[in-house]
Design an enzyme around this catalytic site. Structure first.
Site, short mmCIF file in Angstrom:
data_model
loop_
_atom_site.label_atom_id
_atom_site.label_comp_id
_atom_site.label_asym_id
_atom_site.label_seq_id
_atom_site.Cartn_x
_atom_site.Cartn_y
_atom_site.Cartn_z
CE1 TYR A 126 -5.74 -8.53 45.48
CE2 TYR A 126 -8.11 -8.71 45.13
CZ TYR A 126 -7.00 -7.93 45.39
OH TYR A 126 -7.13 -6.57 45.56
CB VAL B 180 -9.88 2.24 34.25
CG1 VAL B 180 -9.71 3.70 33.88
CG2 VAL B 180 -11.24 2.01 34.89
NE ARG C 266 -15.46 -5.98 38.31
CZ ARG C 266 -16.09 -7.06 37.86
NH1 ARG C 266 -17.39 -7.04 37.64
NH2 ARG C 266 -15.40 -8.17 37.60
CG ASP D 85 -14.79 -11.09 35.24
OD1 ASP D 85 -13.66 -10.89 34.79
OD2 ASP D 85 -15.61 -10.18 35.49
P1 NAD Z 1 -0.45 -2.14 42.79
O1 NAD Z 1 -0.18 -3.48 42.18
O2 NAD Z 1 -0.22 -0.94 41.94
O3 NAD Z 1 0.42 -1.95 44.12
C1 NAD Z 1 0.77 -3.00 44.96
C2 NAD Z 1 2.17 -2.73 45.50
O4 NAD Z 1 2.54 -3.78 46.41
C3 NAD Z 1 3.24 -2.70 44.41
O5 NAD Z 1 4.08 -1.59 44.58
C4 NAD Z 1 3.99 -4.02 44.62
O6 NAD Z 1 5.32 -3.95 44.16
C5 NAD Z 1 3.86 -4.19 46.12
N1 NAD Z 1 4.02 -5.58 46.57
C6 NAD Z 1 3.41 -6.69 46.09
N2 NAD Z 1 3.80 -7.79 46.77
C7 NAD Z 1 4.67 -7.35 47.73
C8 NAD Z 1 5.40 -8.00 48.74
N3 NAD Z 1 5.34 -9.34 48.93
N4 NAD Z 1 6.21 -7.25 49.54
C9 NAD Z 1 6.30 -5.91 49.36
N5 NAD Z 1 5.62 -5.24 48.42
C10 NAD Z 1 4.82 -5.96 47.59
O7 NAD Z 1 -1.94 -2.17 43.33
P2 NAD Z 1 -2.86 -1.01 43.94
O8 NAD Z 1 -4.02 -0.81 43.07
O9 NAD Z 1 -2.04 0.15 44.33
O10 NAD Z 1 -3.40 -1.75 45.25
C11 NAD Z 1 -2.88 -1.49 46.53
C12 NAD Z 1 -3.64 -2.30 47.57
O11 NAD Z 1 -5.01 -1.94 47.54
C13 NAD Z 1 -3.57 -3.81 47.34
O12 NAD Z 1 -3.45 -4.45 48.59
C14 NAD Z 1 -4.89 -4.12 46.72
O13 NAD Z 1 -5.30 -5.43 46.99
C15 NAD Z 1 -5.80 -3.09 47.37
N6 NAD Z 1 -6.97 -2.81 46.51
C16 NAD Z 1 -6.85 -2.03 45.39
C17 NAD Z 1 -7.95 -1.81 44.59
C18 NAD Z 1 -7.90 -0.94 43.37
O14 NAD Z 1 -8.90 -0.84 42.67
N7 NAD Z 1 -6.82 -0.24 43.08
C19 NAD Z 1 -9.19 -2.41 44.91
C20 NAD Z 1 -9.25 -3.23 46.04
C21 NAD Z 1 -8.14 -3.41 46.84
N1 UDP Z 2 -12.15 -6.41 31.61
C1 UDP Z 2 -12.38 -6.24 30.25
N2 UDP Z 2 -11.31 -5.94 29.44
C2 UDP Z 2 -10.05 -5.77 29.91
C3 UDP Z 2 -9.82 -5.93 31.31
C4 UDP Z 2 -10.90 -6.26 32.12
O1 UDP Z 2 -13.50 -6.35 29.78
O2 UDP Z 2 -9.14 -5.48 29.11
C5 UDP Z 2 -13.30 -6.70 32.48
C6 UDP Z 2 -13.07 -7.86 33.46
O3 UDP Z 2 -13.44 -9.09 32.86
C7 UDP Z 2 -14.01 -7.47 34.59
C8 UDP Z 2 -13.98 -5.94 34.58
O4 UDP Z 2 -13.50 -5.56 33.29
O5 UDP Z 2 -15.32 -7.90 34.31
C9 UDP Z 2 -13.08 -5.35 35.65
O6 UDP Z 2 -11.83 -5.98 35.53
P1 UDP Z 2 -10.54 -5.55 36.35
O7 UDP Z 2 -9.45 -6.50 35.99
O8 UDP Z 2 -10.29 -4.10 36.16
O9 UDP Z 2 -10.94 -5.72 37.88
P2 UDP Z 2 -11.81 -6.78 38.72
O10 UDP Z 2 -12.91 -5.97 39.27
O11 UDP Z 2 -12.32 -7.87 37.83
O12 UDP Z 2 -10.85 -7.31 39.73
#
Ligand code: NAD
Ligand code: UDP
Length: 306
Positions: free
Chosen positions: A139, A182, A205, A267
């Site tokens: 990732y 969360v 976080r 982590d």
């Molecule tokens: P999510 O897993 O809910 O959504 C991801 C979506 O992408 C899903 O609908 C999944 O089916 C689709 N997907 C995955 N692989 C695919 C592929 N090969 N082709 C087409 N669709 C595909 O995650 P999210 O939280 O909504 O995250 C969305 C984006 O934001 C991601 O790129 C993630 O890396 C980025 N992001 C999210 C967070 C967060 O905290 N939510 C933080 C950092 C970055």
């Molecule tokens: N974490 C936890 N319990 C859970 C899921 C996650 O303590 O059930 C911790 C995880 O080890 C990390 C933080 O919560 O330190 C945030 O995890 P998350 O998977 O939400 O996102 P990350 O920021 O690690 O990608």
């Protein structure tokens, strides 16, 4: 909108359609679902295409939000090679589409590009500390390569690129089995199950409520041409996982007990965005604090049949 059936993508689709835009949502439904888009499927301004962005795509667009990629560690580690392909081939395919259509393209990058950071809070100039061979690398390195590709297309072809680095975001429409902290804690608290704290729970976080994040992403897409980012989007409030667990237990009025499990490999110990650049360039900062956002998120999960 790639990844439009996921957590963030479905919020963005709803907001853009409500504002009168025509949205094509492209998703392979790996972690997303049609149910997330239920309010939109009948809209004449909305179209859903089931498609994997690892394969090329040809649609008429003038803006591309590239969100497709599983974001929860549980899901992105399930098939790490696929995760890397989604980030890298997916970025190439969407950048080629942007080039072909002369469209603006925004990349949903991540605070994970900073890895387990040695600089705190993280500024965009910090180059990060990522283990390239660890279990998070599919990732982290995938997202880093995607950023590289965005800037190479920018330099080589003059593409209009926008890169946002998103910090942990939460809110309604997270999947109950998403696996991120969360939603895990809220679902466990509402079911009366043990709250699973990984490590000793002192890792930190910074949690951003989804509506704030969506506002930041839209401002970034519509920002002046010269501003490519990368720009951090997140809420600078910083909490330990133990503090988060306490808040969730208080808000849900749950009697669940904490159980401790080993901290997963690599982590990050701490994470907090410096959002000075977003404040300056986008006039953006989060408005919803963690307590308020958790209350709204708990209400959403209470409405599901958990
Ligand atoms: P999510 O897993 O809910 O959504 C991801 C979506 O992408 C899903 O609908 C999944 O089916 C689709 N997907 C995955 N692989 C695919 C592929 N090969 N082709 C087409 N669709 C595909 O995650 P999210 O939280 O909504 O995250 C969305 C984006 O934001 C991601 O790129 C993630 O890396 C980025 N992001 C999210 C967070 C967060 O905290 N939510 C933080 C950092 C970055
Ligand atoms: N974490 C936890 N319990 C859970 C899921 C996650 O303590 O059930 C911790 C995880 O080890 C990390 C933080 O919560 O330190 C945030 O995890 P998350 O998977 O939400 O996102 P990350 O920021 O690690 O990608």
């Amino acid at each position: 909108m790639t990844g439009g059936a996921g957590f963030l993508g479905s919020h963005l689709c709803r907001r853009l359609v409500a504002e009168g835009n025509h949205v094509i949502c492209v998703d392979n439904l790996y972690t997303g679902s049609r149910a997330n888009l239920s309010e939109l499927l009948e809209s004449p301004r909305f179209k859903f295409i089931e498609h994997d962005i690892v394969e090329p795509l040809n649609v008429d667009v003038n803006q591309i939000f590239n969100l497709a990629c599983p974001a929860s560690p549980v899901h992105y580690q399930y098939d790490p090679i696929k995760t890397a392909k989604t980030s890298v081939y997916g970025a190439i395919n969407m950048l080629n589409l942007a080039k072909e259509k002369n469209a603006r393209i925004l990349q949903a990058s991540t605070s994970e590009v900073y890895g387990d950071p040695e600089v705190h809070p993280q500024t965009e100039t910090y180059r990060g500390s990522v283990n390239p061979i660890g279990i998070r690398a599919c990732y982290d390195e995938g997202k880093r390569m995607a950023e590289t590709l965005f800037f190479d297309y920018f330099r080589q072809f003059g593409l209009k690129i926008k890169v946002v680095r998103i910090f942990n975001t939460y809110g309604p429409h997270m999947h109950p089995n998403d696996g991120r902290v969360v939603s895990n804690f809220i679902v466990q608290a509402l079911r009366g199950d043990s709250i699973t704290v990984y490590g000793d729970g002192t890792q930190t976080r910074s949690f951003c409520y989804v509506d704030d994040l969506i506002e930041g992403m839209i401002r970034m897409m519509n920002s002046r041409d010269e501003f490519t980012g990368p720009v951090n989007l997140g809420n600078p409030g910083e909490f330990t996982m133990l503090e988060l667990a306490e808040k969730v237990l208080r808000i849900t009025k749950s009697n669940s007990k904490l159980t401790f499990a080993p901290l997963p490999m690599d982590d990050p110990v701490k994470r907090k965005p410096d959002i000075s650049l977003a404040r300056k360039e986008l006039g953006w900062e989060p408005k919803v604090n963690l307590d308020e956002g958790l209350v709204k998120t708990v209400e959403y999960f209470k409405g599901l049949n958990l």
